[in-house]
Design an enzyme around this catalytic site. Sequence first.
Site, PDB file in Angstrom:
ATOM      1  CG  ASP A 135     -47.166   7.277  -2.547  1.00  0.00           C
ATOM      2  OD1 ASP A 135     -47.612   7.974  -1.608  1.00  0.00           O
ATOM      3  OD2 ASP A 135     -46.791   6.107  -2.393  1.00  0.00           O
ATOM      4  CD  GLU A 165     -51.301   0.859   0.629  1.00  0.00           C
ATOM      5  OE1 GLU A 165     -50.395   0.870  -0.222  1.00  0.00           O
ATOM      6  OE2 GLU A 165     -51.650   1.869   1.271  1.00  0.00           O
ATOM      7  CE  LYS A 215     -52.185   1.640  -3.183  1.00  0.00           C
ATOM      8  NZ  LYS A 215     -52.335   2.618  -2.085  1.00  0.00           N
ATOM      9  CB  THR A 226     -56.066  10.766   0.861  1.00  0.00           C
ATOM     10  OG1 THR A 226     -54.933  11.561   0.500  1.00  0.00           O
ATOM     11  CG2 THR A 226     -57.284  11.161   0.049  1.00  0.00           C
TER      12      THR A 226
HETATM   13  O1  DER Z   1     -48.813   4.062   0.837  1.00  0.00           O
HETATM   14  C1  DER Z   1     -49.749   4.359   0.058  1.00  0.00           C
HETATM   15  O2  DER Z   1     -49.850   3.915  -1.102  1.00  0.00           O
HETATM   16  C2  DER Z   1     -50.757   5.305   0.577  1.00  0.00           C
HETATM   17  O3  DER Z   1     -51.939   5.175  -0.109  1.00  0.00           O
HETATM   18  C3  DER Z   1     -50.186   6.664   0.620  1.00  0.00           C
HETATM   19  O4  DER Z   1     -48.890   6.762   0.129  1.00  0.00           O
HETATM   20  C4  DER Z   1     -51.013   7.806   0.102  1.00  0.00           C
HETATM   21  O5  DER Z   1     -50.685   8.761   1.000  1.00  0.00           O
HETATM   22  P1  DER Z   1     -51.455  10.094   1.329  1.00  0.00           P
HETATM   23  O6  DER Z   1     -52.929   9.844   1.074  1.00  0.00           O
HETATM   24  O7  DER Z   1     -51.144  10.325   2.766  1.00  0.00           O
HETATM   25  O8  DER Z   1     -50.858  11.095   0.394  1.00  0.00           O
END
Ligand code: DER
Length: 225
Positions: free
Chosen positions: A87, A106, A97, A31
């Site tokens: 997630d 993060e 996440k 995303t």
């Molecule tokens: O790892 C994370 O928290 C990421 O933000 C991720 O899991 C979100 O993934 P996506 O945007 O590919 O669904």
Amino acid sequence: ADQTALKKLAGYRAAEFVEDGMVVGIGSGSTIAFVVEALGKRVAEEGLQIKGIPTSDKTRRTAAKLGIPMHNVDDVDHIDLTIDGADQIDENFAAIKGGGAALLWEKIVAVNSRRNIWVVDDTKLAPQLTHYLPVEVIPYGADQLFKRLKYAGYQPTWRLDQNGNPVRTDSANYLIDLHFTKMPDPFKLGRELTSMVGVVEHGLFLNIVDQVVVGRADETIAVFD
Ligand code: DER
């Protein structure tokens, strides 16, 4: 619309919150790839002046390739705004996440940011957190820790790459994913996990986000404050 279209819709909308002169934490995942694309366009076309702070080596490379100047989290006084994915997000804006193996950086970037925005398509919203919970662990003693997590009833599984080898994070740690049918008290669970010797950090992001941008199936965007 398909999920990718919703991610793009939400990603481009979230990028609009970035203002000239900002230090911007840039998240990880598919995303956020759209947020980076949108910011790259603004840098190239409008001369947007920002400093990007990556939440993963992958994000650092992708953003740099699109012309976004990247710096390390310790190179700046503070981060004005971080935009990241998730997630799963529950009704209290608690999130899981780490699906992208970047949870430690993060969370480091998020806690050092004045504002945090998450960008998701609406499949990520849920009344309760049920997504598997990634935990970043130190390799030395990880097998023993795995056994302790198993006895504690957390249903642990190793995060493996496509060749079946344990994934290494950007900090060269391992990831163990925990599985729950329900999670009555995320705060209690988070404290339990970080108190276990060998656990570096977990993917429960609590009391962190300020705003959630959601791409919805009817192609509208909701912004929850
Ligand atoms: O790892 C994370 O928290 C990421 O933000 C991720 O899991 C979100 O993934 P996506 O945007 O590919 O669904």
